[in-house]
Design a protein around this motif. Structure first.
Motif, PDB file in Angstrom:
ATOM      1  N   ASN A   1       0.893  -1.164   0.248  1.00  0.00           N
ATOM      2  CA  ASN A   1       0.017   0.048   0.078  1.00  0.00           C
ATOM      3  C   ASN A   1       0.991   1.426   0.052  1.00  0.00           C
ATOM      4  O   ASN A   1       0.475   2.274  -0.438  1.00  0.00           O
ATOM      5  CB  ASN A   1      -0.884  -0.044   1.135  1.00  0.00           C
ATOM      6  CG  ASN A   1      -2.082  -0.944   1.091  1.00  0.00           C
ATOM      7  OD1 ASN A   1      -3.080  -0.676   0.310  1.00  0.00           O
ATOM      8  ND2 ASN A   1      -2.185  -2.096   1.795  1.00  0.00           N
TER       9      ASN A   1
ATOM     10  N   LEU B   1       1.921   1.526  -3.629  1.00  0.00           N
ATOM     11  CA  LEU B   1       0.873   2.417  -4.462  1.00  0.00           C
ATOM     12  C   LEU B   1       0.856   3.711  -4.251  1.00  0.00           C
ATOM     13  O   LEU B   1       0.638   4.573  -5.142  1.00  0.00           O
ATOM     14  CB  LEU B   1      -0.664   1.635  -4.161  1.00  0.00           C
ATOM     15  CG  LEU B   1      -0.669   0.268  -4.866  1.00  0.00           C
ATOM     16  CD1 LEU B   1      -2.067  -0.402  -4.264  1.00  0.00           C
ATOM     17  CD2 LEU B   1      -0.776   0.367  -6.167  1.00  0.00           C
TER      18      LEU B   1
ATOM     19  N   THR C   1     -11.588  -6.097  -6.269  1.00  0.00           N
ATOM     20  CA  THR C   1     -11.388  -5.348  -4.774  1.00  0.00           C
ATOM     21  C   THR C   1     -12.713  -5.389  -3.990  1.00  0.00           C
ATOM     22  O   THR C   1     -12.637  -5.769  -2.922  1.00  0.00           O
ATOM     23  CB  THR C   1     -11.058  -3.764  -5.052  1.00  0.00           C
ATOM     24  OG1 THR C   1      -9.662  -3.825  -5.802  1.00  0.00           O
ATOM     25  CG2 THR C   1     -10.880  -3.107  -3.834  1.00  0.00           C
TER      26      THR C   1
ATOM     27  N   ALA D   1      -5.644   2.908  -0.655  1.00  0.00           N
ATOM     28  CA  ALA D   1      -4.410   2.415  -0.223  1.00  0.00           C
ATOM     29  C   ALA D   1      -4.303   2.879   1.347  1.00  0.00           C
ATOM     30  O   ALA D   1      -3.764   2.312   2.171  1.00  0.00           O
ATOM     31  CB  ALA D   1      -3.281   2.567  -0.734  1.00  0.00           C
TER      32      ALA D   1
ATOM     33  N   ASP E   1      -6.424   1.142   3.685  1.00  0.00           N
ATOM     34  CA  ASP E   1      -5.962  -0.137   4.025  1.00  0.00           C
ATOM     35  C   ASP E   1      -4.621   0.022   5.024  1.00  0.00           C
ATOM     36  O   ASP E   1      -4.514  -0.718   5.871  1.00  0.00           O
ATOM     37  CB  ASP E   1      -5.570  -0.825   2.716  1.00  0.00           C
ATOM     38  CG  ASP E   1      -6.568  -1.348   2.054  1.00  0.00           C
ATOM     39  OD1 ASP E   1      -7.811  -1.614   2.495  1.00  0.00           O
ATOM     40  OD2 ASP E   1      -6.615  -1.646   0.756  1.00  0.00           O
ATOM     41  N   LEU E   2      -4.067   0.802   4.801  1.00  0.00           N
ATOM     42  CA  LEU E   2      -2.760   1.132   5.716  1.00  0.00           C
ATOM     43  C   LEU E   2      -3.307   1.409   7.017  1.00  0.00           C
ATOM     44  O   LEU E   2      -2.932   0.882   8.191  1.00  0.00           O
ATOM     45  CB  LEU E   2      -1.968   2.424   5.311  1.00  0.00           C
ATOM     46  CG  LEU E   2      -0.736   2.099   4.550  1.00  0.00           C
ATOM     47  CD1 LEU E   2      -0.107   3.359   3.744  1.00  0.00           C
ATOM     48  CD2 LEU E   2       0.236   1.008   4.829  1.00  0.00           C
TER      49      LEU E   2
ATOM     50  N   GLU F   1     -13.665   2.785   3.466  1.00  0.00           N
ATOM     51  CA  GLU F   1     -13.231   1.915   2.521  1.00  0.00           C
ATOM     52  C   GLU F   1     -14.519   1.644   1.414  1.00  0.00           C
ATOM     53  O   GLU F   1     -14.266   1.693   0.361  1.00  0.00           O
ATOM     54  CB  GLU F   1     -12.632   0.687   2.933  1.00  0.00           C
ATOM     55  CG  GLU F   1     -12.267  -0.505   1.838  1.00  0.00           C
ATOM     56  CD  GLU F   1     -10.924  -0.983   2.199  1.00  0.00           C
ATOM     57  OE1 GLU F   1     -10.481  -1.872   1.150  1.00  0.00           O
ATOM     58  OE2 GLU F   1     -10.083  -0.613   2.962  1.00  0.00           O
TER      59      GLU F   1
ATOM     60  N   ASN G   1      -5.154  -6.109  -2.160  1.00  0.00           N
ATOM     61  CA  ASN G   1      -5.697  -4.872  -3.158  1.00  0.00           C
ATOM     62  C   ASN G   1      -4.368  -4.587  -3.659  1.00  0.00           C
ATOM     63  O   ASN G   1      -4.732  -4.254  -5.179  1.00  0.00           O
ATOM     64  CB  ASN G   1      -6.405  -3.732  -2.312  1.00  0.00           C
ATOM     65  CG  ASN G   1      -7.779  -3.866  -2.160  1.00  0.00           C
ATOM     66  OD1 ASN G   1      -8.404  -4.692  -2.486  1.00  0.00           O
ATOM     67  ND2 ASN G   1      -8.262  -3.122  -0.989  1.00  0.00           N
ATOM     68  N   PRO G   2      -3.321  -4.498  -3.300  1.00  0.00           N
ATOM     69  CA  PRO G   2      -2.061  -3.704  -3.944  1.00  0.00           C
ATOM     70  C   PRO G   2      -1.765  -5.038  -5.115  1.00  0.00           C
ATOM     71  O   PRO G   2      -1.311  -4.623  -6.061  1.00  0.00           O
ATOM     72  CB  PRO G   2      -0.941  -3.679  -2.746  1.00  0.00           C
ATOM     73  CG  PRO G   2      -1.797  -3.382  -1.788  1.00  0.00           C
ATOM     74  CD  PRO G   2      -2.896  -4.228  -1.764  1.00  0.00           C
TER      75      PRO G   2
ATOM     76  N   PRO H   1      -6.339  -5.401   2.902  1.00  0.00           N
ATOM     77  CA  PRO H   1      -5.051  -4.631   2.653  1.00  0.00           C
ATOM     78  C   PRO H   1      -3.874  -5.423   1.974  1.00  0.00           C
ATOM     79  O   PRO H   1      -2.959  -4.803   1.355  1.00  0.00           O
ATOM     80  CB  PRO H   1      -4.544  -4.243   4.277  1.00  0.00           C
ATOM     81  CG  PRO H   1      -5.828  -4.205   5.012  1.00  0.00           C
ATOM     82  CD  PRO H   1      -6.476  -5.505   4.292  1.00  0.00           C
TER      83      PRO H   1
END
Length: 317
Positions: free
Chosen positions: A43, A46, A248, A68, A71-72, A112, A289-290, A286
């Motif tokens: 993330n 990204l 996603t 991102a 998610d972090l 999100e 997704n990346p 998290p």
């Protein structure tokens, strides 16, 4: 007034690890730690790519950066309690710390979900009204949609910690997860929790349920537009740009729905399945997704190749 728990006037809560595998927690911590590191690194990468690459300065990648960042936040919210269980055998947490963690987990999950709706709207405009894309999705629009997702989550979920502080906790206070989760904590509260339970349900309906409906409507319109224009290569390529977003959406909502179903039938659910799904709910999103965008998005792949090539040239390889 809150009931006494031990020698403290504030209750403490106990996390569980993985039932039946307590002796192997140190070994289990290794893959968990690696997964968290991959999620954090992916993330952050990204965010850096969207920041430094000019060809990624588009609305869909601004939303990706917001995703991102969310998610972090989710990873950092759960990582301390999860790794503390496996590394240091620390299972207890105070009320205030638990309420803080719970607020951030639920708020960031709501944010999100809102960002996923904004990303669906971005794909809807790009495919159904491509000539008006730049006029509709301006920087101001992107900022407003992202801000609305954040404001909605923070506003709706801010009362939850105050509801829980109003109840005494007079049992063993053993949580079913490795982190603080509102329905889980509410089950441990003593007294009439009807209003708090209904409010939690309203929050779910006003966020996740509404968001799923908007996403479904967006994709029905997208599919209708593509089919109406004919099965040409250009139209299929346009539809292919939705693949990352669809992956996603599935990665986010499937564990969320599964965990909600398990809470409904918690008495019949094996503890190991319950623990696995609860960790998957906040760790897999998290983490994946990346990876999804790195594998599916040609623009992200091009940016990664460019960065890697630059690094090799600088290193003199």
């Amino acid at each position: 007034m809150l009931a006494l728990n031990g020698s403290s006037s504030w209750p403490t809560f106990s996390f569980i690890g993985i039932p039946g595998l307590e002796a192997a927690h140190m070994w289990i911590s290794i893959p968990f730690c690696l997964l968290y590191l991959i999620a954090l690194g992916g993330n952050v990468l990204l965010l850096i790519l969207v920041r430094v690459e000019q060809n990624l300065h588009e609305p869909q990648f601004y939303f990706l950066a917001m995703l991102a960042l969310t998610d972090l936040g989710l990873s950092l919210s759960t990582m301390p309690s999860v790794l503390a269980i496996f590394w240091f055998d620390v299972h207890n947490i105070g009320l205030n710390a638990c309420l803080t963690q719970m607020f951030f987990i639920h708020t960031l999950s709501s944010v999100e979900s809102g960002v996923l709706v904004a990303m669906a709207f971005d794909r809807l405009v790009a495919i159904c009204a491509p000539l008006n894309y730049n006029r509709i999705l301006t920087h101001c629009t992107v900022a407003c949609l992202s801000g609305a997702a954040l404001l909605r989550g923070a506003t709706l979920l801010a009362p939850l910690p105050f509801f829980l502080r109003a109840f005494p906790f007079c049992g063993t206070n053993v949580l079913s997860h490795s982190y603080c989760y509102y329905p889980d904590m509410l089950n441990l509260a003593c007294g009439d929790v009807t209003f708090s339970s209904v409010y939690g349900l309203v929050c779910v309906l006003c966020t996740f349920a509404v968001d799923v409906i908007f996403i479904l409507i967006s994709y029905v319109k997208i599919l209708g537009t593509v089919m109406k224009l004919g099965f040409q290569d250009r139209n299929w390529k346009s539809l292919h740009t939705c693949a990352c977003h669809l992956c996603t959406v599935l990665v986010f909502y499937l564990p969320l729905i599964s965990l909600a179903v398990l809470h409904r039938y918690s008495q019949e659910t094996p503890p190991i399945l319950y623990t696995t799904m609860s960790n998957a709910y906040l760790l897999m999103t998290p983490l994946l997704n990346p990876l999804v965008y790195s594998l599916k998005s040609k623009q992200i792949q091009a940016a990664l190749r460019k960065r890697f090539w630059v690094q090799r040239v600088v290193a003199g390889e």
